[in-house]
Design a protein around this motif. Structure first.
Motif, PDB file in Angstrom:
ATOM      1  N   LYS A 289       0.597  -1.179   0.085  1.00 42.86           N
ATOM      2  CA  LYS A 289       0.048   0.071  -0.030  1.00 42.86           C
ATOM      3  C   LYS A 289       0.738   1.315  -0.048  1.00 42.86           C
ATOM      4  CE  LYS A 289      -4.053  -2.024   0.807  1.00 42.86           C
ATOM      5  NZ  LYS A 289      -5.073  -1.685  -0.107  1.00 42.86           N
ATOM      6  N   LEU A 290       2.071   1.161   0.334  1.00 41.46           N
ATOM      7  CA  LEU A 290       3.205   2.373   0.144  1.00 41.46           C
ATOM      8  C   LEU A 290       3.194   2.581  -1.032  1.00 41.46           C
ATOM      9  CD1 LEU A 290       5.348   1.321   3.245  1.00 41.46           C
ATOM     10  CD2 LEU A 290       3.524   2.752   3.240  1.00 41.46           C
ATOM     11  N   SER A 291       3.572   4.047  -1.245  1.00 46.42           N
ATOM     12  CA  SER A 291       4.053   4.602  -2.792  1.00 46.42           C
ATOM     13  C   SER A 291       5.219   5.257  -2.711  1.00 46.42           C
ATOM     14  CB  SER A 291       2.840   5.348  -3.196  1.00 46.42           C
ATOM     15  OG  SER A 291       3.072   6.033  -4.411  1.00 46.42           O
ATOM     16  N   ARG A 292       6.266   4.711  -3.445  1.00 43.77           N
ATOM     17  CA  ARG A 292       7.699   5.222  -3.030  1.00 43.77           C
ATOM     18  C   ARG A 292       7.956   6.468  -4.029  1.00 43.77           C
ATOM     19  NH1 ARG A 292      10.852   3.365  -6.794  1.00 43.77           N
ATOM     20  NH2 ARG A 292      10.310   1.699  -8.322  1.00 43.77           N
ATOM     21  N   GLN A 293       8.650   7.528  -3.647  1.00 46.53           N
ATOM     22  CA  GLN A 293       9.070   8.438  -4.400  1.00 46.53           C
ATOM     23  C   GLN A 293      10.275   8.178  -5.121  1.00 46.53           C
ATOM     24  OE1 GLN A 293      10.652  11.789  -2.466  1.00 46.53           O
ATOM     25  NE2 GLN A 293      10.142  13.289  -4.009  1.00 46.53           N
ATOM     26  N   GLU A 294       9.983   7.715  -6.537  1.00 43.39           N
ATOM     27  CA  GLU A 294      10.786   7.123  -7.384  1.00 43.39           C
ATOM     28  C   GLU A 294      12.167   7.973  -7.551  1.00 43.39           C
ATOM     29  OE1 GLU A 294       9.291   5.825 -11.060  1.00 43.39           O
ATOM     30  OE2 GLU A 294       7.557   4.976 -10.076  1.00 43.39           O
ATOM     31  N   SER A 295      12.483   9.263  -7.420  1.00 52.07           N
ATOM     32  CA  SER A 295      13.615   9.890  -7.275  1.00 52.07           C
ATOM     33  C   SER A 295      14.213   9.835  -6.108  1.00 52.07           C
ATOM     34  CB  SER A 295      13.164  11.415  -7.628  1.00 52.07           C
ATOM     35  OG  SER A 295      12.333  11.966  -6.436  1.00 52.07           O
ATOM     36  N   GLU A 296      13.675   9.348  -5.330  1.00 47.52           N
ATOM     37  CA  GLU A 296      14.385   9.139  -3.862  1.00 47.52           C
ATOM     38  C   GLU A 296      14.782   7.726  -3.547  1.00 47.52           C
ATOM     39  OE1 GLU A 296      15.675  11.564  -1.635  1.00 47.52           O
ATOM     40  OE2 GLU A 296      15.129  13.118  -2.947  1.00 47.52           O
ATOM     41  N   VAL A 297      13.883   6.878  -3.825  1.00 50.88           N
ATOM     42  CA  VAL A 297      13.566   5.504  -3.464  1.00 50.88           C
ATOM     43  C   VAL A 297      13.380   4.574  -4.316  1.00 50.88           C
ATOM     44  CG1 VAL A 297      12.199   3.895  -1.766  1.00 50.88           C
ATOM     45  CG2 VAL A 297      12.433   6.506  -1.419  1.00 50.88           C
ATOM     46  N   ASP A 298      14.544   3.558  -4.583  1.00 56.52           N
ATOM     47  CA  ASP A 298      14.386   2.437  -5.419  1.00 56.52           C
ATOM     48  C   ASP A 298      13.441   1.221  -5.093  1.00 56.52           C
ATOM     49  OD1 ASP A 298      15.809   3.845  -7.580  1.00 56.52           O
ATOM     50  OD2 ASP A 298      17.716   2.485  -7.450  1.00 56.52           O
ATOM     51  N   ASP A 299      13.297   1.022  -3.941  1.00 54.33           N
ATOM     52  CA  ASP A 299      12.655  -0.038  -3.527  1.00 54.33           C
ATOM     53  C   ASP A 299      12.249  -0.086  -1.953  1.00 54.33           C
ATOM     54  OD1 ASP A 299      11.457  -2.524  -3.260  1.00 54.33           O
ATOM     55  OD2 ASP A 299      13.447  -4.021  -3.858  1.00 54.33           O
ATOM     56  N   LEU A 300      11.541  -0.872  -1.242  1.00 52.90           N
ATOM     57  CA  LEU A 300      11.033  -0.753  -0.060  1.00 52.90           C
ATOM     58  C   LEU A 300      11.142  -2.250   0.466  1.00 52.90           C
ATOM     59  CD1 LEU A 300       8.091   1.742  -0.055  1.00 52.90           C
ATOM     60  CD2 LEU A 300      10.416   2.101   0.958  1.00 52.90           C
ATOM     61  N   GLN A 301      11.525  -2.761   1.545  1.00 53.78           N
ATOM     62  CA  GLN A 301      11.432  -4.036   1.756  1.00 53.78           C
ATOM     63  C   GLN A 301      11.663  -4.109   3.709  1.00 53.78           C
ATOM     64  OE1 GLN A 301      15.316  -5.876   1.307  1.00 53.78           O
ATOM     65  NE2 GLN A 301      14.686  -7.871   1.856  1.00 53.78           N
ATOM     66  N   LEU A 302      10.614  -5.119   4.016  1.00 61.08           N
ATOM     67  CA  LEU A 302      10.422  -5.272   5.422  1.00 61.08           C
ATOM     68  C   LEU A 302      11.630  -6.252   5.840  1.00 61.08           C
ATOM     69  CD1 LEU A 302       6.686  -5.392   5.870  1.00 61.08           C
ATOM     70  CD2 LEU A 302       8.296  -3.693   6.873  1.00 61.08           C
ATOM     71  N   ILE A 303      12.333  -6.075   6.806  1.00 62.89           N
ATOM     72  CA  ILE A 303      13.388  -7.030   7.153  1.00 62.89           C
ATOM     73  C   ILE A 303      13.136  -7.388   8.861  1.00 62.89           C
ATOM     74  CG2 ILE A 303      15.778  -7.383   7.695  1.00 62.89           C
ATOM     75  CD1 ILE A 303      16.538  -5.626   5.575  1.00 62.89           C
ATOM     76  N   PRO A 304      13.133  -8.656   9.187  1.00 60.92           N
ATOM     77  CA  PRO A 304      12.840  -8.913  10.544  1.00 60.92           C
ATOM     78  C   PRO A 304      14.042  -8.307  11.562  1.00 60.92           C
ATOM     79  CG  PRO A 304      12.606 -11.045   9.227  1.00 60.92           C
ATOM     80  CD  PRO A 304      13.167  -9.907   8.268  1.00 60.92           C
ATOM     81  N   ILE A 305      13.327  -7.812  12.414  1.00 58.30           N
ATOM     82  CA  ILE A 305      14.390  -7.169  13.585  1.00 58.30           C
ATOM     83  C   ILE A 305      15.501  -8.216  13.845  1.00 58.30           C
ATOM     84  CG2 ILE A 305      13.091  -7.871  15.474  1.00 58.30           C
ATOM     85  CD1 ILE A 305      14.035  -5.013  16.617  1.00 58.30           C
ATOM     86  N   ASP A 306      15.274  -9.338  14.156  1.00 62.30           N
ATOM     87  CA  ASP A 306      16.495 -10.208  14.459  1.00 62.30           C
ATOM     88  C   ASP A 306      17.442 -10.520  13.396  1.00 62.30           C
ATOM     89  OD1 ASP A 306      14.964 -10.688  16.905  1.00 62.30           O
ATOM     90  OD2 ASP A 306      14.052 -12.607  16.461  1.00 62.30           O
ATOM     91  N   VAL A 307      17.136 -10.586  12.148  1.00 57.46           N
ATOM     92  CA  VAL A 307      17.836 -10.551  11.141  1.00 57.46           C
ATOM     93  C   VAL A 307      18.813  -9.325  11.149  1.00 57.46           C
ATOM     94  CG1 VAL A 307      18.106 -10.536   8.581  1.00 57.46           C
ATOM     95  CG2 VAL A 307      16.464 -12.070   9.769  1.00 57.46           C
TER      96      VAL A 307
END
Length: 183
Positions: free
Chosen positions: A131-149
């Motif tokens: 549901k997030l919409s990234r600003q292409e000039s600033e952000v190439d991708d979004l990812q959730l990473i587990p806190i433990d990792v």
């Protein structure tokens, strides 16, 4: 985009001066920024992959949302604005929990010295990543990473692929998120 920003002394105090962001970076002048770290109730941290054409740390994973505070701009207003711009999420300033200010110094080149005081906030991400919409000039991708990792990477000092913030900075962020998850 070049913008007018306030200048701070080496302790983070306002000097009463402002200049263009490009000039502050060229001269290595301290200035304020915001960092907003989003986390989920499931124990994940939202990371953004910086755009591949950024002047600093291109294509590296970084804080969920980051940005410069405009000259005379309120810190919370800047944080809310940057969240909307970078990931298309509307939040209220009351959704943000201030967790501290961290001094950061990075010399990328003779004419690019980024000396900042990061005003850090936490915010729970309550919507799906899609549901997030990234600003292409600033952000190439979004990812959730587990806190433990991510915690394991920090403990081992393995920041490959991530912006090389100092280990104590990442540890403070992880501790603050862990406390929220236990609450």
């Amino acid at each position: 985009m070049d913008e007018l920003i306030d200048i701070l002394d080496e302790h983070g105090n306002p000097t009463g001066q402002s200049c263009l962001k490009s000039e502050a970076h060229r001269k290595g002048l301290f200035h304020p920024t915001i960092h907003v770290w989003f986390y989920t109730a499931e124990g994940e941290i939202l990371f953004q992959k910086r755009a591949h054409d950024k002047d600093t740390f291109p294509s590296l994973w970084d804080v969920s949302v980051a940005g410069h505070i405009g000259a005379g701009e309120d810190i919370l207003i800047a944080a809310v604005r940057e969240i909307e711009e970078e990931i298309g999420l509307s939040v209220s300033s009351s959704d943000l929990e201030r967790i501290g200010v961290f001094r950061s110094m990075h010399k990328h080149a003779e004419t690019l010295i980024d000396n900042e005081f990061h005003h850090n906030f936490l915010c729970e991400l309550k919507i799906p990543l899609e549901k997030l919409s990234r600003q292409e000039s600033e952000v190439d991708d979004l990812q959730l990473i587990p806190i433990d990792v991510f915690k394991e990477k920090v403990e081992q000092g393995k920041f490959e692929g991530f912006v090389p913030h100092e280990k104590p900075y990442y540890q403070e962020i992880l501790n603050a998120i862990s406390k929220k998850l236990k609450a």
